[in-house]
Write a protein that holds these residues in place. Structure first.
Motif, PDB file in Angstrom:
ATOM      1  N   ALA A 304     -14.745 -19.828 -15.453  1.00 39.91           N
ATOM      2  CA  ALA A 304     -14.221 -18.351 -15.397  1.00 39.91           C
ATOM      3  C   ALA A 304     -13.512 -18.218 -14.042  1.00 39.91           C
ATOM      4  O   ALA A 304     -12.526 -17.493 -14.155  1.00 39.91           O
ATOM      5  N   ALA A 305     -13.902 -18.505 -13.069  1.00 37.62           N
ATOM      6  CA  ALA A 305     -13.320 -18.363 -11.726  1.00 37.62           C
ATOM      7  C   ALA A 305     -11.953 -19.224 -11.612  1.00 37.62           C
ATOM      8  O   ALA A 305     -11.067 -18.617 -11.429  1.00 37.62           O
ATOM      9  N   ALA A 306     -12.094 -20.214 -12.379  1.00 36.75           N
ATOM     10  CA  ALA A 306     -10.528 -21.135 -12.365  1.00 36.75           C
ATOM     11  C   ALA A 306      -9.756 -20.194 -13.140  1.00 36.75           C
ATOM     12  O   ALA A 306      -8.282 -20.263 -12.899  1.00 36.75           O
ATOM     13  N   ALA A 307     -10.184 -19.913 -14.671  1.00 41.07           N
ATOM     14  CA  ALA A 307      -9.205 -19.235 -15.369  1.00 41.07           C
ATOM     15  C   ALA A 307      -8.559 -17.928 -14.686  1.00 41.07           C
ATOM     16  O   ALA A 307      -7.519 -17.517 -14.919  1.00 41.07           O
ATOM     17  N   TYR A 308      -9.367 -16.995 -14.266  1.00 39.82           N
ATOM     18  CA  TYR A 308      -9.176 -15.939 -13.188  1.00 39.82           C
ATOM     19  C   TYR A 308      -8.194 -16.253 -12.356  1.00 39.82           C
ATOM     20  O   TYR A 308      -7.150 -15.388 -12.248  1.00 39.82           O
ATOM     21  N   ARG A 309      -8.618 -17.189 -11.446  1.00 43.22           N
ATOM     22  CA  ARG A 309      -7.617 -17.488 -10.525  1.00 43.22           C
ATOM     23  C   ARG A 309      -6.285 -18.097 -11.124  1.00 43.22           C
ATOM     24  O   ARG A 309      -5.133 -17.745 -10.363  1.00 43.22           O
ATOM     25  N   LEU A 310      -6.325 -18.755 -12.127  1.00 40.47           N
ATOM     26  CA  LEU A 310      -4.831 -19.167 -12.736  1.00 40.47           C
ATOM     27  C   LEU A 310      -3.987 -18.083 -13.455  1.00 40.47           C
ATOM     28  O   LEU A 310      -3.067 -18.259 -13.906  1.00 40.47           O
ATOM     29  N   GLY A 311      -4.598 -16.872 -13.368  1.00 44.97           N
ATOM     30  CA  GLY A 311      -4.085 -15.557 -13.894  1.00 44.97           C
ATOM     31  C   GLY A 311      -4.205 -15.491 -15.537  1.00 44.97           C
ATOM     32  O   GLY A 311      -3.396 -14.624 -16.217  1.00 44.97           O
ATOM     33  N   LEU A 312      -5.051 -16.170 -16.006  1.00 46.39           N
ATOM     34  CA  LEU A 312      -5.121 -16.363 -17.372  1.00 46.39           C
ATOM     35  C   LEU A 312      -5.978 -15.232 -18.376  1.00 46.39           C
ATOM     36  O   LEU A 312      -6.075 -15.208 -19.433  1.00 46.39           O
ATOM     37  N   THR A 313      -6.873 -14.625 -17.093  1.00 46.88           N
ATOM     38  CA  THR A 313      -8.214 -13.796 -17.834  1.00 46.88           C
ATOM     39  C   THR A 313      -8.077 -12.429 -16.958  1.00 46.88           C
ATOM     40  O   THR A 313      -7.757 -12.590 -15.785  1.00 46.88           O
ATOM     41  N   ASP A 314      -8.848 -11.563 -17.451  1.00 50.12           N
ATOM     42  CA  ASP A 314      -9.443 -10.371 -16.740  1.00 50.12           C
ATOM     43  C   ASP A 314     -10.393 -11.004 -16.027  1.00 50.12           C
ATOM     44  O   ASP A 314     -11.254 -12.043 -16.051  1.00 50.12           O
ATOM     45  N   PRO A 315     -11.206 -10.117 -14.952  1.00 49.58           N
ATOM     46  CA  PRO A 315     -12.405 -10.482 -14.153  1.00 49.58           C
ATOM     47  C   PRO A 315     -13.665 -10.376 -14.866  1.00 49.58           C
ATOM     48  O   PRO A 315     -14.395 -10.990 -14.584  1.00 49.58           O
ATOM     49  N   LYS A 316     -13.508  -9.737 -16.105  1.00 50.62           N
ATOM     50  CA  LYS A 316     -14.625  -9.717 -17.012  1.00 50.62           C
ATOM     51  C   LYS A 316     -14.587 -10.511 -18.316  1.00 50.62           C
ATOM     52  O   LYS A 316     -13.367 -10.423 -18.736  1.00 50.62           O
ATOM     53  N   MET A 317     -15.305 -11.357 -18.550  1.00 48.36           N
ATOM     54  CA  MET A 317     -15.057 -12.227 -19.553  1.00 48.36           C
ATOM     55  C   MET A 317     -16.362 -12.782 -20.329  1.00 48.36           C
ATOM     56  O   MET A 317     -17.419 -12.675 -19.638  1.00 48.36           O
ATOM     57  N   PHE A 318     -16.205 -13.280 -21.453  1.00 43.09           N
ATOM     58  CA  PHE A 318     -17.412 -13.911 -22.285  1.00 43.09           C
ATOM     59  C   PHE A 318     -16.918 -15.425 -22.243  1.00 43.09           C
ATOM     60  O   PHE A 318     -15.780 -15.832 -22.736  1.00 43.09           O
ATOM     61  N   VAL A 319     -17.724 -16.385 -21.786  1.00 40.32           N
ATOM     62  CA  VAL A 319     -17.467 -17.814 -21.858  1.00 40.32           C
ATOM     63  C   VAL A 319     -18.561 -18.449 -23.091  1.00 40.32           C
ATOM     64  O   VAL A 319     -19.786 -18.340 -22.981  1.00 40.32           O
ATOM     65  N   GLN A 320     -17.974 -19.036 -23.976  1.00 40.73           N
ATOM     66  CA  GLN A 320     -18.485 -19.559 -25.129  1.00 40.73           C
ATOM     67  C   GLN A 320     -18.598 -20.977 -24.776  1.00 40.73           C
ATOM     68  O   GLN A 320     -17.696 -21.916 -24.558  1.00 40.73           O
ATOM     69  N   MET A 321     -19.991 -21.503 -25.075  1.00 47.70           N
ATOM     70  CA  MET A 321     -20.333 -22.995 -25.203  1.00 47.70           C
ATOM     71  C   MET A 321     -21.034 -23.292 -26.227  1.00 47.70           C
ATOM     72  O   MET A 321     -21.449 -22.463 -27.002  1.00 47.70           O
ATOM     73  N   PRO A 322     -21.250 -24.703 -26.666  1.00 47.50           N
ATOM     74  CA  PRO A 322     -22.015 -24.822 -27.796  1.00 47.50           C
ATOM     75  C   PRO A 322     -23.213 -24.451 -27.887  1.00 47.50           C
ATOM     76  O   PRO A 322     -23.694 -24.010 -29.307  1.00 47.50           O
ATOM     77  N   GLY A 323     -23.939 -24.130 -26.772  1.00 51.95           N
ATOM     78  CA  GLY A 323     -25.290 -23.525 -26.978  1.00 51.95           C
ATOM     79  C   GLY A 323     -25.484 -21.926 -26.837  1.00 51.95           C
ATOM     80  O   GLY A 323     -26.395 -21.422 -27.172  1.00 51.95           O
ATOM     81  N   GLY A 324     -24.221 -21.323 -26.784  1.00 54.64           N
ATOM     82  CA  GLY A 324     -24.013 -19.765 -26.573  1.00 54.64           C
ATOM     83  C   GLY A 324     -23.103 -19.440 -25.706  1.00 54.64           C
ATOM     84  O   GLY A 324     -22.303 -20.116 -25.307  1.00 54.64           O
ATOM     85  N   THR A 325     -23.489 -18.144 -25.426  1.00 57.65           N
ATOM     86  CA  THR A 325     -22.256 -17.417 -24.718  1.00 57.65           C
ATOM     87  C   THR A 325     -22.964 -16.781 -23.639  1.00 57.65           C
ATOM     88  O   THR A 325     -24.166 -16.018 -23.513  1.00 57.65           O
ATOM     89  N   LEU A 326     -22.257 -16.753 -22.397  1.00 59.67           N
ATOM     90  CA  LEU A 326     -22.785 -16.066 -21.214  1.00 59.67           C
ATOM     91  C   LEU A 326     -21.464 -15.028 -20.998  1.00 59.67           C
ATOM     92  O   LEU A 326     -20.342 -15.317 -21.092  1.00 59.67           O
ATOM     93  N   GLU A 327     -22.050 -13.697 -20.294  1.00 60.41           N
ATOM     94  CA  GLU A 327     -21.030 -12.953 -19.646  1.00 60.41           C
ATOM     95  C   GLU A 327     -20.936 -13.124 -18.331  1.00 60.41           C
ATOM     96  O   GLU A 327     -21.936 -13.354 -17.562  1.00 60.41           O
ATOM     97  N   LEU A 328     -19.504 -13.084 -17.791  1.00 63.85           N
ATOM     98  CA  LEU A 328     -19.249 -13.325 -16.500  1.00 63.85           C
ATOM     99  C   LEU A 328     -18.304 -12.328 -16.028  1.00 63.85           C
ATOM    100  O   LEU A 328     -17.635 -11.594 -16.678  1.00 63.85           O
ATOM    101  N   GLU A 329     -18.509 -11.880 -14.612  1.00 62.66           N
ATOM    102  CA  GLU A 329     -17.764 -11.035 -13.940  1.00 62.66           C
ATOM    103  C   GLU A 329     -17.341 -11.520 -12.425  1.00 62.66           C
ATOM    104  O   GLU A 329     -18.375 -11.759 -11.861  1.00 62.66           O
TER     105      GLU A 329
END
Length: 362
Positions: A304-329
């Protein structure tokens, strides 16, 4: 001859019910076995059975001094671990306040083995209590110690609530990689928010070899293939690779090279990441010391931090993994906050033979 003894004493904190046993005796020795909730204790009293045994400091003793080699022998005391998972990333909680075996790289490897042991992605050892401070040790399944674990810290917080160590809604857990602030979002402690700390992209913080610089979208070669890499530390090191398509096979192929690549003197965790839109990303993880896992809390934070630093996302996002999803800010100071669930699997009592195997490992 043999005599039947009905004994109703309590031996320290080990006994929680009355003891009943068959004892063989002569004029010099009384021996018997005591069966209780946590195992078997073998007792020998090397003295005349006419002498009255004493209890001193909760331990059943003969009338002679223990320095002379008399007293009790403790064998086959079983160990107890609790098993939890965070989005399929499973850990054993080993409480040193309830178990007396010292964990070592060798017995950690055996406990985590999914064929010959209990099976887990790691062990959380703790709590170690120092006043108001609560700390834990995060063991990888290969026997190495991890600096930090995002799923691990949520699991450990859930255990602290279950075991009655914590009554407050907000507190802090320390590990080798720093502190994480915890906030329970429900009474059961199954949903939590953890503040994982501030990220750094500087090479000496990760660390990455070479001149001091921020590692942002830098080309690195793993297995003779170049990749655009962003590296960062959130108390532990991460390598994030942006890709159009991701899979388990692909992250495993890359991770086998990147984990121990010469650029990373302390090895590294590897995430391959696909950006879906401004608020959703997907990631696959190959963890240092663990290999492929269904989810990684700290890996999620890194992606999430890398995606935000690269300008690809907003500071709040959902990160999906095979085991489930986490909310990141990611807040204005670069601190990453993670929200997710924890599942409790159950209590596991290790058998006497397996416990002795663990004790024999150095």
């Amino acid at each position: 001859g043999e005599e039947l003894f009905d004994i109703s004493i309590i031996v320290g904190n080990l006994m929680d019910n009355a003891i009943r046993g068959t004892a063989a005796s002569d004029e010099r020795r009384l021996s018997f076995q005591m069966y209780y909730g946590k195992g078997i204790m073998n007792i020998q009293i090397e003295n005349s059975i006419k002498d009255t045994p004493k209890v001193r400091n909760g331990i059943y003793l003969t009338t002679k001094s223990r320095k002379e080699g008399h007293g009790i022998g403790l064998q086959n005391v079983k160990l107890v671990v609790e098993k939890y998972h965070g989005l399929g990333n499973d850990y054993l909680v080993y409480d040193p306040n309830k178990n007396k075996l010292k964990l070592t790289p060798s017995n950690v490897q055996l406990m985590c083995n999914r064929n010959f042991g209990v099976g887990a992605d790691g062990i959380l050892e703790g709590p170690v209590l120092d006043g108001e401070q609560i700390s834990m040790v995060v063991w990888n399944p290969d026997g190495s110690v991890a600096q930090k674990s995002g799923n691990g810290v949520r699991i450990f917080a859930k255990y602290l609530k279950d075991a009655g160590y914590v009554q407050k809604k907000d507190f802090t857990i320390s590990s080798q990689g720093g502190e994480a602030s915890i906030h329970y979002l429900n009474e059961e402690g199954t949903r939590l928010k953890a503040s994982m700390g501030k990220v750094s992209f500087w090479s000496d913080d990760v660390p990455v070899e070479g001149p001091r610089r921020e590692i942002i979208n830098e080309t690195m070669v793993f297995g003779r293939i170049p990749y655009p890499v962003t590296c960062l530390s959130i108390g532990n090191p991460h390598c994030v690779i942006l890709m159009d398509e991701i899979s388990k096979d692909l992250v495993c192929r890359i991770g086998r090279y990147s984990e121990s690549a010469r650029q990373f003197p302390e090895k590294i965790n590897t995430q391959i990441m696909k950006v879906l839109d401004r608020t959703h990303i997907q990631t696959e993880v190959y963890e240092r010391g663990a290999g492929y896992t269904l989810a990684s809390g700290s890996g999620c934070c890194a992606a999430a931090a890398a995606a935000y630093r690269l300008g690809l996302t907003d500071p709040k996002m959902f990160v999906q993994m095979p085991g489930g999803t986490l909310e990141l800010e990611i807040d204005g100071e670069g601190v990453v906050h993670m929200t997710g669930d924890v599942g409790y699997v159950g209590t596991i009592k290790l058998g006497s033979h397996f416990t002795e195997q663990l004790r024999a490992l150095k």
